[in-house]
Design a protein around this motif. Structure first.
Motif, PDB file in Angstrom:
ATOM      1  N   ALA A  34     109.692 -15.628  17.650  1.00  0.00           N
ATOM      2  CA  ALA A  34     109.192 -15.253  16.119  1.00  0.00           C
ATOM      3  C   ALA A  34     109.620 -13.693  16.907  1.00  0.00           C
ATOM      4  O   ALA A  34     110.269 -12.560  16.137  1.00  0.00           O
ATOM      5  CB  ALA A  34     107.009 -14.311  16.749  1.00  0.00           C
ATOM      6  N   HIS A  35     110.100 -13.191  17.819  1.00  0.00           N
ATOM      7  CA  HIS A  35     110.624 -12.241  18.450  1.00  0.00           C
ATOM      8  C   HIS A  35     112.633 -12.299  17.933  1.00  0.00           C
ATOM      9  O   HIS A  35     112.917 -11.377  17.085  1.00  0.00           O
ATOM     10  CB  HIS A  35     111.014 -11.426  19.979  1.00  0.00           C
ATOM     11  CG  HIS A  35     111.901 -11.013  20.470  1.00  0.00           C
ATOM     12  ND1 HIS A  35     111.874  -9.380  20.216  1.00  0.00           N
ATOM     13  CD2 HIS A  35     113.074 -10.764  20.607  1.00  0.00           C
ATOM     14  CE1 HIS A  35     112.929  -8.355  20.298  1.00  0.00           C
ATOM     15  NE2 HIS A  35     113.691  -9.523  20.656  1.00  0.00           N
ATOM     16  N   GLU A  36     112.698 -13.524  17.691  1.00  0.00           N
ATOM     17  CA  GLU A  36     114.419 -13.654  16.994  1.00  0.00           C
ATOM     18  C   GLU A  36     114.435 -13.498  15.594  1.00  0.00           C
ATOM     19  O   GLU A  36     115.113 -12.964  14.874  1.00  0.00           O
ATOM     20  CB  GLU A  36     115.111 -14.650  18.273  1.00  0.00           C
ATOM     21  CG  GLU A  36     115.504 -15.319  19.356  1.00  0.00           C
ATOM     22  CD  GLU A  36     115.722 -15.967  20.322  1.00  0.00           C
ATOM     23  OE1 GLU A  36     115.684 -17.454  19.642  1.00  0.00           O
ATOM     24  OE2 GLU A  36     116.228 -16.147  21.266  1.00  0.00           O
ATOM     25  N   ASP A  37     113.164 -14.490  15.446  1.00  0.00           N
ATOM     26  CA  ASP A  37     113.109 -13.912  13.747  1.00  0.00           C
ATOM     27  C   ASP A  37     112.819 -12.780  12.565  1.00  0.00           C
ATOM     28  O   ASP A  37     112.911 -12.447  11.807  1.00  0.00           O
ATOM     29  CB  ASP A  37     111.884 -15.155  12.875  1.00  0.00           C
ATOM     30  CG  ASP A  37     112.333 -16.498  13.014  1.00  0.00           C
ATOM     31  OD1 ASP A  37     113.456 -16.638  13.884  1.00  0.00           O
ATOM     32  OD2 ASP A  37     111.896 -17.280  13.709  1.00  0.00           O
ATOM     33  N   GLY A  38     112.802 -11.217  14.347  1.00  0.00           N
ATOM     34  CA  GLY A  38     112.680 -10.035  13.422  1.00  0.00           C
ATOM     35  C   GLY A  38     110.867  -9.842  13.521  1.00  0.00           C
ATOM     36  O   GLY A  38     110.894  -8.893  12.817  1.00  0.00           O
ATOM     37  N   LEU A  39     109.862 -10.958  13.660  1.00  0.00           N
ATOM     38  CA  LEU A  39     108.623 -10.474  13.399  1.00  0.00           C
ATOM     39  C   LEU A  39     107.703  -9.806  14.130  1.00  0.00           C
ATOM     40  O   LEU A  39     108.353  -9.498  15.379  1.00  0.00           O
ATOM     41  CB  LEU A  39     107.998 -11.795  13.700  1.00  0.00           C
ATOM     42  CG  LEU A  39     108.650 -13.300  12.075  1.00  0.00           C
ATOM     43  CD1 LEU A  39     107.491 -14.382  12.836  1.00  0.00           C
ATOM     44  CD2 LEU A  39     108.247 -12.718  10.941  1.00  0.00           C
ATOM     45  N   THR A  40     107.081  -9.214  13.862  1.00  0.00           N
ATOM     46  CA  THR A  40     106.288  -8.279  14.597  1.00  0.00           C
ATOM     47  C   THR A  40     104.747  -8.277  14.137  1.00  0.00           C
ATOM     48  O   THR A  40     104.669  -8.895  12.552  1.00  0.00           O
ATOM     49  CB  THR A  40     106.365  -6.548  14.476  1.00  0.00           C
ATOM     50  OG1 THR A  40     106.700  -6.640  12.954  1.00  0.00           O
ATOM     51  CG2 THR A  40     108.038  -6.506  14.775  1.00  0.00           C
ATOM     52  N   GLY A  41     103.997  -7.118  14.176  1.00  0.00           N
ATOM     53  CA  GLY A  41     102.364  -6.881  13.879  1.00  0.00           C
ATOM     54  C   GLY A  41     101.630  -8.337  14.238  1.00  0.00           C
ATOM     55  O   GLY A  41     101.663  -8.972  15.485  1.00  0.00           O
ATOM     56  N   GLY A  42     100.501  -8.133  13.271  1.00  0.00           N
ATOM     57  CA  GLY A  42      99.856  -9.408  13.931  1.00  0.00           C
ATOM     58  C   GLY A  42     100.454 -10.964  14.123  1.00  0.00           C
ATOM     59  O   GLY A  42      99.271 -11.568  14.851  1.00  0.00           O
ATOM     60  N   LEU A  43     100.877 -11.262  13.684  1.00  0.00           N
ATOM     61  CA  LEU A  43     101.123 -12.714  14.018  1.00  0.00           C
ATOM     62  C   LEU A  43     101.877 -12.814  15.019  1.00  0.00           C
ATOM     63  O   LEU A  43     101.011 -13.651  16.708  1.00  0.00           O
ATOM     64  CB  LEU A  43     102.222 -13.440  13.493  1.00  0.00           C
ATOM     65  CG  LEU A  43     102.931 -14.822  13.927  1.00  0.00           C
ATOM     66  CD1 LEU A  43     101.333 -16.193  14.496  1.00  0.00           C
ATOM     67  CD2 LEU A  43     103.997 -14.718  13.197  1.00  0.00           C
ATOM     68  N   VAL A  44     102.565 -11.748  15.947  1.00  0.00           N
ATOM     69  CA  VAL A  44     102.835 -11.861  17.373  1.00  0.00           C
ATOM     70  C   VAL A  44     101.247 -10.876  18.519  1.00  0.00           C
ATOM     71  O   VAL A  44     101.891 -11.250  19.231  1.00  0.00           O
ATOM     72  CB  VAL A  44     104.029 -10.298  17.986  1.00  0.00           C
ATOM     73  CG1 VAL A  44     104.599 -10.005  19.309  1.00  0.00           C
ATOM     74  CG2 VAL A  44     105.525 -10.681  16.930  1.00  0.00           C
ATOM     75  N   ILE A  45     100.912 -10.498  17.962  1.00  0.00           N
ATOM     76  CA  ILE A  45      99.980  -9.827  18.781  1.00  0.00           C
ATOM     77  C   ILE A  45      99.083 -10.997  19.318  1.00  0.00           C
ATOM     78  O   ILE A  45      98.552 -10.516  20.027  1.00  0.00           O
ATOM     79  CB  ILE A  45      99.077  -8.321  18.269  1.00  0.00           C
ATOM     80  CG1 ILE A  45      99.953  -7.180  18.012  1.00  0.00           C
ATOM     81  CG2 ILE A  45      97.721  -8.294  18.575  1.00  0.00           C
ATOM     82  CD1 ILE A  45      99.557  -6.087  17.144  1.00  0.00           C
ATOM     83  N   ALA A  46      98.781 -11.516  17.763  1.00  0.00           N
ATOM     84  CA  ALA A  46      97.855 -12.799  18.352  1.00  0.00           C
ATOM     85  C   ALA A  46      98.260 -13.860  18.978  1.00  0.00           C
ATOM     86  O   ALA A  46      97.600 -14.482  19.716  1.00  0.00           O
ATOM     87  CB  ALA A  46      97.603 -13.704  16.811  1.00  0.00           C
ATOM     88  N   LEU A  47      99.570 -14.312  18.877  1.00  0.00           N
ATOM     89  CA  LEU A  47     100.087 -14.811  19.844  1.00  0.00           C
ATOM     90  C   LEU A  47     100.319 -14.152  21.355  1.00  0.00           C
ATOM     91  O   LEU A  47     100.150 -15.080  22.067  1.00  0.00           O
ATOM     92  CB  LEU A  47     102.193 -15.067  20.029  1.00  0.00           C
ATOM     93  CG  LEU A  47     102.549 -16.138  18.210  1.00  0.00           C
ATOM     94  CD1 LEU A  47     103.374 -15.990  17.928  1.00  0.00           C
ATOM     95  CD2 LEU A  47     101.640 -17.546  18.701  1.00  0.00           C
ATOM     96  N   VAL A  48     100.638 -13.326  21.458  1.00  0.00           N
ATOM     97  CA  VAL A  48      99.705 -12.546  23.044  1.00  0.00           C
ATOM     98  C   VAL A  48      98.566 -12.645  23.052  1.00  0.00           C
ATOM     99  O   VAL A  48      98.596 -13.096  24.565  1.00  0.00           O
ATOM    100  CB  VAL A  48     101.232 -11.260  22.951  1.00  0.00           C
ATOM    101  CG1 VAL A  48     100.431 -10.479  23.879  1.00  0.00           C
ATOM    102  CG2 VAL A  48     102.665 -10.956  22.426  1.00  0.00           C
ATOM    103  N   ASN A  49      98.167 -12.126  22.796  1.00  0.00           N
ATOM    104  CA  ASN A  49      96.726 -12.320  23.414  1.00  0.00           C
ATOM    105  C   ASN A  49      96.142 -13.855  23.316  1.00  0.00           C
ATOM    106  O   ASN A  49      95.432 -14.415  24.471  1.00  0.00           O
ATOM    107  CB  ASN A  49      95.311 -12.697  21.603  1.00  0.00           C
ATOM    108  CG  ASN A  49      95.542 -10.213  21.519  1.00  0.00           C
ATOM    109  OD1 ASN A  49      96.385  -9.865  22.294  1.00  0.00           O
ATOM    110  ND2 ASN A  49      95.569 -10.150  20.476  1.00  0.00           N
ATOM    111  N   GLN A  50      96.845 -15.122  22.244  1.00  0.00           N
ATOM    112  CA  GLN A  50      96.174 -16.072  23.142  1.00  0.00           C
ATOM    113  C   GLN A  50      97.667 -16.576  24.853  1.00  0.00           C
ATOM    114  O   GLN A  50      96.466 -17.392  25.215  1.00  0.00           O
ATOM    115  CB  GLN A  50      96.850 -16.696  21.081  1.00  0.00           C
ATOM    116  CG  GLN A  50      96.417 -18.468  22.151  1.00  0.00           C
ATOM    117  CD  GLN A  50      97.179 -19.596  20.886  1.00  0.00           C
ATOM    118  OE1 GLN A  50      97.507 -18.726  19.739  1.00  0.00           O
ATOM    119  NE2 GLN A  50      96.407 -20.787  20.539  1.00  0.00           N
ATOM    120  N   LEU A  51      98.067 -16.252  24.680  1.00  0.00           N
ATOM    121  CA  LEU A  51      99.112 -16.300  25.553  1.00  0.00           C
ATOM    122  C   LEU A  51      97.912 -16.069  26.699  1.00  0.00           C
ATOM    123  O   LEU A  51      97.842 -16.440  27.984  1.00  0.00           O
ATOM    124  CB  LEU A  51     100.500 -16.290  25.930  1.00  0.00           C
ATOM    125  CG  LEU A  51     100.791 -16.452  27.148  1.00  0.00           C
ATOM    126  CD1 LEU A  51     101.173 -18.151  27.496  1.00  0.00           C
ATOM    127  CD2 LEU A  51     102.593 -16.201  27.200  1.00  0.00           C
TER     128      LEU A  51
END
Length: 136
Positions: A34-51
């Motif tokens: 997600a980081h390499e694809d330049g994504l931010t916001g809710g998707l990244v936060i959800a992944l971080v929360n899930q991890l």
């Protein structure tokens, strides 16, 4: 590109722990992608929360396994888990505050976690469990 791919150097000799480590690795790789694809916001936060949740569950399971097998290094291993969680929480909080933008040091931390913790520290409880299974 993944942070790391599963291979035999990550096999601790305990299938349940290997399965959980694979899940952690998968989430770390999803965060990195997600980081390499330049994504931010809710998707990244959800992944971080899930991890974070998967990691909490894993540390609990791993410590319970060590207790069941009488692993002598449980207390020190639990302290290492506590330190990893504190560092993870700080990076996760930064990510949440910055709308899902990952600090570069967070990705380095994730890779170090895999290489130093799983390949090094976690390997110590695997042989103990194997010896107990063979004796039983």
């Amino acid at each position: 590109m993944p942070i790391m791919e599963w291979d035999d150097t990550l096999d601790v000799g305990v299938q349940a722990m290997n399965d959980e480590h694979k899940r952690i690795l998968d989430l770390m790789n999803q965060i990195n992608d997600a980081h390499e694809d330049g994504l931010t916001g809710g998707l990244v936060i959800a992944l971080v929360n899930q991890l974070g949740q998967v990691t909490l569950d894993h540390f609990r399971d791993e410590e319970a396994y060590m207790a069941r097998t009488g692993y002598a290094g449980l207390a020190s291993h639990a302290l290492i888990h506590k330190d990893l969680l504190a560092k993870y929480t700080a990076y996760a909080d930064d990510t949440r505050r910055n709308d899902g933008r990952l600090p570069e040091k967070f990705l380095m931390f994730l890779k170090l976690w895999l290489t130093a913790h799983i390949r090094g520290i976690d390997m110590k409880y695997g042989p103990k469990g194997e010896a107990l299974r063979q004796a039983g």
